[in-house]
Design an enzyme around this catalytic site. Structure first.
Site, PDB file in Angstrom:
ATOM      1  N   CYS A  58       2.274  12.057   0.916  1.00 39.86           N
ATOM      2  CA  CYS A  58       2.800  11.138  -0.065  1.00 39.86           C
ATOM      3  C   CYS A  58       0.769  10.607  -0.334  1.00 39.86           C
ATOM      4  O   CYS A  58      -0.111  10.587   0.736  1.00 39.86           O
ATOM      5  CB  CYS A  58       2.746   9.751   0.945  1.00 39.86           C
ATOM      6  SG  CYS A  58       2.889   8.064   0.077  1.00 39.86           S
ATOM      7  N   CYS A  59       0.743  10.224  -1.378  1.00 41.12           N
ATOM      8  CA  CYS A  59      -0.556  10.332  -2.064  1.00 41.12           C
ATOM      9  C   CYS A  59      -1.758  11.310  -2.188  1.00 41.12           C
ATOM     10  O   CYS A  59      -3.038  11.242  -1.718  1.00 41.12           O
ATOM     11  CB  CYS A  59      -1.314   8.512  -1.920  1.00 41.12           C
ATOM     12  SG  CYS A  59      -0.094   7.638  -1.740  1.00 41.12           S
ATOM     13  N   GLY A  60      -1.289  12.549  -1.871  1.00 37.36           N
ATOM     14  CA  GLY A  60      -2.479  13.921  -1.495  1.00 37.36           C
ATOM     15  C   GLY A  60      -2.629  13.985   0.078  1.00 37.36           C
ATOM     16  O   GLY A  60      -3.174  14.726   0.234  1.00 37.36           O
TER      17      GLY A  60
END
Length: 262
Positions: A106-108
């Protein structure tokens, strides 16, 4: 199931070369089985008080409910140690869903969770709450001062929810997860917004404890004990400030120190 959180018991105590019989306060440990929509869902060992809060908080942390209104009925038979819960919407209780390890992203950032439910229910904190060093020390003192059962028995964990330096609720249980679930259940029952709140905790901040805090939704967790390395990694990823070893006039900040303000 009905009973007190601790009871007197005769023991033999050795001290200064003398062995003598005396009364001692012993914590009570009993099982609670949750029957969900007529199916046996989980059995936990707990302290026999605030069982409705514990049941609600546990179901919320497992991702089965988000609010009180999703519960059709909840009845606890304390004599048998069973919580009967029916939900308005029937849900799956597959063991495969609850037991398989899951790795998500998530989110990199790569997040490693032990169970699917952790990935579904752990929240990235958006809290803008800050706390001063003096408040951290004051909060921990209040938690320890309120922990009367621990002072008497040494056999329980304690957790409390704070708004600033003001204690909202404290709960005690033989299980550290149970103490946090009781707080979560209380918040759901009383519709308390937790985003701007702080959790104080007596035990070690393990990855499981950190995930419980994330599921509840707080941005700061304070403890008198140490965190684990995985707990710190999760705290960094989930934007949670983890503070440990709060003892005397010192403590360590392990993640997101921007919430500790002068």
């Amino acid at each position: 199931m009905a009973g007190q959180i601790s009871n007197n018991s005769w023991i033999y105590r050795y001290e200064n070369g003398i062995l003598q019989e005396q009364l001692d306060e012993i914590v009570t440990e009993q099982p609670l089985t949750i029957m969900l929509d007529g199916q046996e869902f989980a059995t936990m060992v707990c302290s026999p008080e605030h069982l409705e809060e514990l049941t609600i908080g546990f179901l919320a942390s497992e991702g089965f409910i988000r609010q009180q209104e999703e519960i059709k009925s909840l009845n606890i038979d304390e004599s048998k140690g069973i919580a009967y819960v029916d939900l308005h919407v029937q849900v799956t209780t597959s063991h495969e869903f609850h037991s398989k390890r899951f790795i998500g992203s998530c989110c990199g950032k790569s997040r490693q969770f032990y169970f699917h439910n952790d990935a579904r229910t752990a929240k990235t904190s958006t809290s803008k709450t800050t706390v001063t060093p003096d408040q951290c020390l004051s909060i921990m003192r209040q938690l320890q001062d309120s922990s009367l059962i621990f002072q008497e028995t040494g056999g329980v964990h304690n957790a409390a929810l704070f708004s600033g330096e003001d204690m909202i609720i404290s709960r005690t249980d033989i299980g550290r997860h149970n103490a946090l679930d009781k707080i979560y259940g209380y918040c759901i029952q009383n519709k308390i917004s937790v985003k701007d709140k702080i959790i104080a905790f007596s035990g070690r901040i393990s990855s499981e404890v950190l995930l419980k805090a994330a599921k509840i939704g707080v941005g700061i967790i304070l403890s008198k004990s140490a965190p684990t390395n995985l707990a710190i990694k999760l705290a960094e990823d989930l934007n949670i400030t983890a503070v440990g070893f709060i003892r005397g006039n010192s403590f360590n900040v392990y993640s997101h120190s921007h919430r500790i303000s002068d």
